[in-house]
Design a protein around this motif. Structure first.
Motif, PDB file in Angstrom:
ATOM      1  N   TYR A 143       1.050  -1.229   0.072  1.00 49.65           N
ATOM      2  CA  TYR A 143      -0.122  -0.041   0.131  1.00 49.65           C
ATOM      3  C   TYR A 143       0.942   1.379  -0.004  1.00 49.65           C
ATOM      4  CZ  TYR A 143      -4.031  -2.980   0.403  1.00 49.65           C
ATOM      5  OH  TYR A 143      -5.041  -3.758   0.292  1.00 49.65           O
ATOM      6  N   ALA A 144       2.068   1.174   0.423  1.00 48.12           N
ATOM      7  CA  ALA A 144       2.871   2.385   0.387  1.00 48.12           C
ATOM      8  C   ALA A 144       3.555   2.530  -1.273  1.00 48.12           C
ATOM      9  CB  ALA A 144       4.353   2.161   1.190  1.00 48.12           C
ATOM     10  N   TYR A 145       3.388   1.415  -2.038  1.00 51.20           N
ATOM     11  CA  TYR A 145       3.746   1.823  -3.305  1.00 51.20           C
ATOM     12  C   TYR A 145       2.679   2.613  -4.155  1.00 51.20           C
ATOM     13  CZ  TYR A 145       6.800  -2.319  -2.917  1.00 51.20           C
ATOM     14  OH  TYR A 145       8.030  -3.304  -2.811  1.00 51.20           O
ATOM     15  N   ALA A 146       1.471   2.242  -3.632  1.00 48.56           N
ATOM     16  CA  ALA A 146       0.224   2.829  -4.062  1.00 48.56           C
ATOM     17  C   ALA A 146       0.137   4.417  -4.001  1.00 48.56           C
ATOM     18  CB  ALA A 146      -1.099   2.331  -3.413  1.00 48.56           C
ATOM     19  N   VAL A 147       0.758   5.004  -2.864  1.00 50.80           N
ATOM     20  CA  VAL A 147       0.922   6.186  -2.403  1.00 50.80           C
ATOM     21  C   VAL A 147       2.192   6.965  -3.170  1.00 50.80           C
ATOM     22  CG1 VAL A 147       1.305   7.947  -0.664  1.00 50.80           C
ATOM     23  CG2 VAL A 147      -0.318   6.045  -0.203  1.00 50.80           C
TER      24      VAL A 147
END
Length: 254
Positions: A143-147
């Motif tokens: 989910y860090a990738y998504a940001v």
């Protein structure tokens, strides 16, 4: 001839002023996994093999997919800048966040069921079991990738690349220090390595969000907007096409 050479030097300088920091940023962020593997290698051959498989197969696939989904912003932000519609940059980034978050949700089962997936790929039982546990611990990284990737494309479209590079380099140093403390000194093992990796990726996002909200982008960032939820279908198709194109390029290189 001298005018031509001067023009070439000028264009090369402008290109490298953007490409250089972008290359460094990618190198720093990719090195987070490398540093993790280096410290995990001290725990044993099984742990190193499991983390390498988890990073190379499960997390590696997710990383490429999320990077590709975020890459749709390169086209849209370039068009917005060319048309002088700077206010759309923030809207496009928020739409990319929504699409990327949805993609992360879709990819989450890869992490949750990593053990049986790796077994199907004929990995050994021991490696599959340990790698599956590690993948379950690094779901926050997905989910860090998504940001992260939409933020990067937003900054790159406005030639604001050095701040992201410096942030990534600083976090890489912090990442190495935290691994030394929690993995090597305190002996928290694979769980400690996974938690440090999660923290490092979210530190990058935190620093980038502070930069975004600090007032340096008055024309392109006007706050969160419900407009981000409009035209998600078309935006999603473009993002998916970008992801497939990037995946195809990576496969052809290997």
């Amino acid at each position: 001839m001298s005018r031509l050479l001067s023009k070439i030097r000028e264009e090369s300088k402008q290109t490298w002023s953007l490409a250089g920091p972008a290359i460094l940023t990618g190198t720093f962020q990719f090195s987070i996994a490398t540093v993790t593997a280096a410290f995990v290698g001290r725990l044993g051959a099984l742990q190193l093999s499991a983390v390498s498989v988890a990073q190379g197969v499960i997390a590696g696939f997710a990383y490429g997919a999320m990077l590709g989904m975020g890459s749709a912003l390169e086209t849209l932000c370039g068009q917005a800048v060319g048309a002088g519609q700077f206010h759309m940059l923030g809207i496009y980034m928020q739409r990319s966040w929504v699409i990327s978050a949805a993609t992360a949700i879709v990819l989450t089962p890869l992490y949750v069921f990593a053990t049986p997936i790796l077994r199907l790929l004929h990995q050994s039982e021991d490696i599959s079991e340990v790698a599956g546990k590690y993948c379950g611990w690094i779901v926050p990284q997905l989910y860090a990738y998504a940001v992260n990737f939409p933020l990067q494309k937003f900054f790159q479209s406005q030639s604001k690349v050095w701040v992201v590079t410096l942030v990534s380099g600083a976090v890489l140093g912090v990442h190495a220090l935290l691994n030394w403390v929690f993995v090597s000194k305190l002996g928290h093992g694979l769980l400690g390595a996974a938690m440090v990796e999660n923290v490092s990726w979210w530190l990058i996002n935190l620093a980038q969000m502070i930069y975004l909200l600090a007032g340096f982008f008055p024309e392109s960032w006007r706050g969160f907007s419900l407009s981000a939820f409009q035209n998600l279908g078309a935006f999603g198709k473009l993002s998916l096409a970008s992801a497939i194109m990037l995946w195809w390029v990576l496969q052809s290189e290997f």
